[in-house]
Design a protein around this motif. Structure first.
Motif, PDB file in Angstrom:
ATOM      1  N   ASN A   1       0.802  -1.227   0.000  1.00  0.00           N
ATOM      2  CA  ASN A   1       0.000   0.000   0.000  1.00  0.00           C
ATOM      3  C   ASN A   1       0.840   1.285   0.000  1.00  0.00           C
ATOM      4  O   ASN A   1       0.294   2.372   0.158  1.00  0.00           O
ATOM      5  CB  ASN A   1      -0.956   0.041   1.198  1.00  0.00           C
ATOM      6  CG  ASN A   1      -1.881  -1.149   1.231  1.00  0.00           C
ATOM      7  OD1 ASN A   1      -2.436  -1.540   0.201  1.00  0.00           O
ATOM      8  ND2 ASN A   1      -2.040  -1.754   2.403  1.00  0.00           N
TER       9      ASN A   1
ATOM     10  N   THR B   1       4.000  -2.800  -7.167  1.00  0.00           N
ATOM     11  CA  THR B   1       3.559  -2.929  -8.555  1.00  0.00           C
ATOM     12  C   THR B   1       2.041  -3.047  -8.596  1.00  0.00           C
ATOM     13  O   THR B   1       1.454  -3.848  -7.859  1.00  0.00           O
ATOM     14  CB  THR B   1       4.187  -4.170  -9.208  1.00  0.00           C
ATOM     15  OG1 THR B   1       5.600  -3.994  -9.294  1.00  0.00           O
ATOM     16  CG2 THR B   1       3.636  -4.395 -10.613  1.00  0.00           C
ATOM     17  N   SER B   2       1.410  -2.268  -9.465  1.00  0.00           N
ATOM     18  CA  SER B   2      -0.039  -2.375  -9.632  1.00  0.00           C
ATOM     19  C   SER B   2      -0.386  -3.735 -10.220  1.00  0.00           C
ATOM     20  O   SER B   2       0.124  -4.100 -11.281  1.00  0.00           O
ATOM     21  CB  SER B   2      -0.554  -1.282 -10.560  1.00  0.00           C
ATOM     22  OG  SER B   2      -1.873  -1.566 -10.989  1.00  0.00           O
TER      23      SER B   2
ATOM     24  N   ALA C   1       2.222  -0.856 -13.321  1.00  0.00           N
ATOM     25  CA  ALA C   1       2.860   0.424 -13.009  1.00  0.00           C
ATOM     26  C   ALA C   1       3.528   0.374 -11.633  1.00  0.00           C
ATOM     27  O   ALA C   1       3.172  -0.420 -10.767  1.00  0.00           O
ATOM     28  CB  ALA C   1       1.831   1.552 -13.054  1.00  0.00           C
TER      29      ALA C   1
ATOM     30  N   VAL D   1       3.763   2.015  -8.248  1.00  0.00           N
ATOM     31  CA  VAL D   1       2.830   2.852  -7.501  1.00  0.00           C
ATOM     32  C   VAL D   1       3.525   3.456  -6.287  1.00  0.00           C
ATOM     33  O   VAL D   1       4.207   2.756  -5.518  1.00  0.00           O
ATOM     34  CB  VAL D   1       1.595   2.052  -7.056  1.00  0.00           C
ATOM     35  CG1 VAL D   1       0.611   2.963  -6.330  1.00  0.00           C
ATOM     36  CG2 VAL D   1       0.920   1.393  -8.263  1.00  0.00           C
TER      37      VAL D   1
ATOM     38  N   ASN E   1       2.518   5.735  -2.917  1.00  0.00           N
ATOM     39  CA  ASN E   1       1.397   6.200  -2.094  1.00  0.00           C
ATOM     40  C   ASN E   1       1.958   6.822  -0.823  1.00  0.00           C
ATOM     41  O   ASN E   1       2.812   6.231  -0.161  1.00  0.00           O
ATOM     42  CB  ASN E   1       0.469   5.029  -1.762  1.00  0.00           C
ATOM     43  CG  ASN E   1      -0.737   5.442  -0.921  1.00  0.00           C
ATOM     44  OD1 ASN E   1      -0.587   5.898   0.206  1.00  0.00           O
ATOM     45  ND2 ASN E   1      -1.921   5.258  -1.472  1.00  0.00           N
TER      46      ASN E   1
ATOM     47  N   LEU F   1       3.111   8.841 -16.330  1.00  0.00           N
ATOM     48  CA  LEU F   1       2.471   8.553 -15.062  1.00  0.00           C
ATOM     49  C   LEU F   1       0.999   8.920 -15.091  1.00  0.00           C
ATOM     50  O   LEU F   1       0.512   9.561 -16.017  1.00  0.00           O
ATOM     51  CB  LEU F   1       3.153   9.338 -13.938  1.00  0.00           C
ATOM     52  CG  LEU F   1       2.944  10.866 -13.928  1.00  0.00           C
ATOM     53  CD1 LEU F   1       3.071  11.412 -12.509  1.00  0.00           C
ATOM     54  CD2 LEU F   1       3.942  11.569 -14.848  1.00  0.00           C
TER      55      LEU F   1
ATOM     56  N   ASP G   1      -3.344   9.352  -9.219  1.00  0.00           N
ATOM     57  CA  ASP G   1      -4.558   8.582  -8.968  1.00  0.00           C
ATOM     58  C   ASP G   1      -5.444   9.174  -7.878  1.00  0.00           C
ATOM     59  O   ASP G   1      -6.662   9.013  -7.900  1.00  0.00           O
ATOM     60  CB  ASP G   1      -4.184   7.147  -8.573  1.00  0.00           C
ATOM     61  CG  ASP G   1      -3.245   6.513  -9.586  1.00  0.00           C
ATOM     62  OD1 ASP G   1      -3.483   6.680 -10.798  1.00  0.00           O
ATOM     63  OD2 ASP G   1      -2.265   5.861  -9.168  1.00  0.00           O
TER      64      ASP G   1
ATOM     65  N   GLN H   1      -1.359   9.678  -4.370  1.00  0.00           N
ATOM     66  CA  GLN H   1      -0.885   8.465  -5.034  1.00  0.00           C
ATOM     67  C   GLN H   1      -0.664   8.732  -6.515  1.00  0.00           C
ATOM     68  O   GLN H   1      -1.454   9.416  -7.168  1.00  0.00           O
ATOM     69  CB  GLN H   1      -1.886   7.325  -4.877  1.00  0.00           C
ATOM     70  CG  GLN H   1      -1.455   6.028  -5.580  1.00  0.00           C
ATOM     71  CD  GLN H   1      -2.386   4.873  -5.310  1.00  0.00           C
ATOM     72  OE1 GLN H   1      -2.588   4.474  -4.164  1.00  0.00           O
ATOM     73  NE2 GLN H   1      -2.972   4.323  -6.366  1.00  0.00           N
TER      74      GLN H   1
ATOM     75  N   SER I   1       0.945   6.574 -10.181  1.00  0.00           N
ATOM     76  CA  SER I   1       1.414   5.344 -10.814  1.00  0.00           C
ATOM     77  C   SER I   1       2.335   5.717 -11.969  1.00  0.00           C
ATOM     78  O   SER I   1       1.937   6.462 -12.871  1.00  0.00           O
ATOM     79  CB  SER I   1       0.233   4.525 -11.349  1.00  0.00           C
ATOM     80  OG  SER I   1      -0.624   4.141 -10.286  1.00  0.00           O
TER      81      SER I   1
END
Length: 343
Positions: A109, A113-114, A119, A121, A123, A187, A190, A327, A329
């Protein structure tokens, strides 16, 4: 950080008034507009000197559509991106060197990796820890490390871990890890904060050139809660001085209207930071290839500085609701230099 500068454009004229120089060149028939924009900090007179008289040039056009390598959603970030020359700072202010990244580590979190897109990520919560007394905000952010897995060169100063400008003294160029540089990214942002003080809401920094104390460029994405799309702008700090803000898409105002050409949350876009000597350009690129680019000359004091790129999420809100975060990506991240003096 100073308050945003006021940006004024007068079309078709060249004038000098209240310390502001403005001119415009229009190129008809090719869809490209080039402007010179004078910038004045509120309540401060602008002194025109050999170091500040070169006002920025903005151009718009269309080029190749954004592309990036195929990403594997089942692999860690290091399998999809070249991370040997980066370290990472996490929201609790811990830092991990390149060997941690190249070993395939992730943080649930926070940095991962998404599973949908592959992607990388980043956060960062609204309430996190800071890395020094010089900052008020937390981050999940990569910091360029030209020394790679070799821990002998110092992380600071003019040495093999950092780079300098091609207008720097020759001895500095010979000692540095690289000269000049380009950072390219694709990118999507998000999520951004929706509560907190007016000047903090919706702001996140996604790319930087950092010097010893000052930053020649910081790229911001900002979306206000009442808008459907966000703005993109950058700040350039004069050595030892204040920030000047340059709008690229939309406005950086705390009460900005919904930008017609804005970028929505989750929408792919790209940036390209390029610096050669004191000549800096920042290019923001839409997925279909439309772009806006600003070029300017940074302060002479940067000739004696040392630099590194940063990319990821540097949350610019520390006072919103506790469950909020920023966030982004990343689908592409690539840093290059004219000369790479790896030891």
């Amino acid at each position: 950080m100073s308050h945003p500068a006021q940006h004024l454009v007068r079309r078709g004229i060249c004038s000098l008034a209240a310390g502001l120089i403005i001119s415009l060149v229009s190129i008809s028939g090719c869809g490209v507009k080039t402007e010179k924009i004078g910038i004045q900090t509120p309540n401060k007179s602008l002194t025109i000197s050999s170091d500040t008289a070169n006002t920025p040039i903005t151009s718009r056009g269309i080029g190749p559509a954004l592309t990036h390598a195929t990403l594997d959603p089942k692999k860690p970030p290091t399998a999809n991106f070249a991370l040997t020359n980066w370290k990472i700072t996490l929201p609790d202010a811990t830092e991990y060197l390149p060997d941690w990244l190249t070993a395939g580590n992730e943080v649930a979190n926070t940095f991962y990796t998404s599973p949908q897109t592959g992607a990388m990520v980043f956060n960062c919560p609204t309430h996190g820890s800071t890395t020094s007394s010089a900052t008020k905000y937390s981050r999940t952010e990569l910091r360029e490390m030209l020394r790679g897995l070799n821990t002998r060169p110092s992380t600071k100063g003019i040495g093999r871990n950092n780079w300098v400008l091609s207008t720097a003294p020759h001895q500095n160029q010979a000692s540095a890890g690289g000269i000049d540089g380009t950072l390219e990214a694709v990118l999507s942002v998000d999520y951004v904060s929706q509560t907190g003080p007016a000047h903090m809401i919706g702001r996140v920094i996604v790319g930087q050139i950092h010097g010893e104390d000052d930053e020649p460029v910081r790229i911001y994405y900002r979306k206000l809660p009442h808008n459907t799309k966000g703005s993109v702008y950058f700040a350039s700090e004069h050595p030892g001085g204040e920030d000047v803000f340059y709008p690229m898409i939309g406005s950086n105002s705390n009460s900005a209207a919904d930008p017609e050409d804005g970028i929505a949350l989750g929408e792919k876009w790209g940036y390209r930071i390029h610096i050669e000597g004191r000549q800096l350009s920042v290019k923001i690129i839409r997925e279909d290839g439309r772009y806006v680019e600003q070029s300017l000359t940074i302060g002479e004091g940067y000739n004696n500085d040392w630099f590194y790129f940063k990319a990821g999420v540097y949350n610019q809100n520390n006072n919103g609701n506790p469950d909020e975060y920023a966030q982004a990506s990343f689908f592409k991240l690539k840093a290059t230099h004219k000369q790479y003096n790896k030891q």
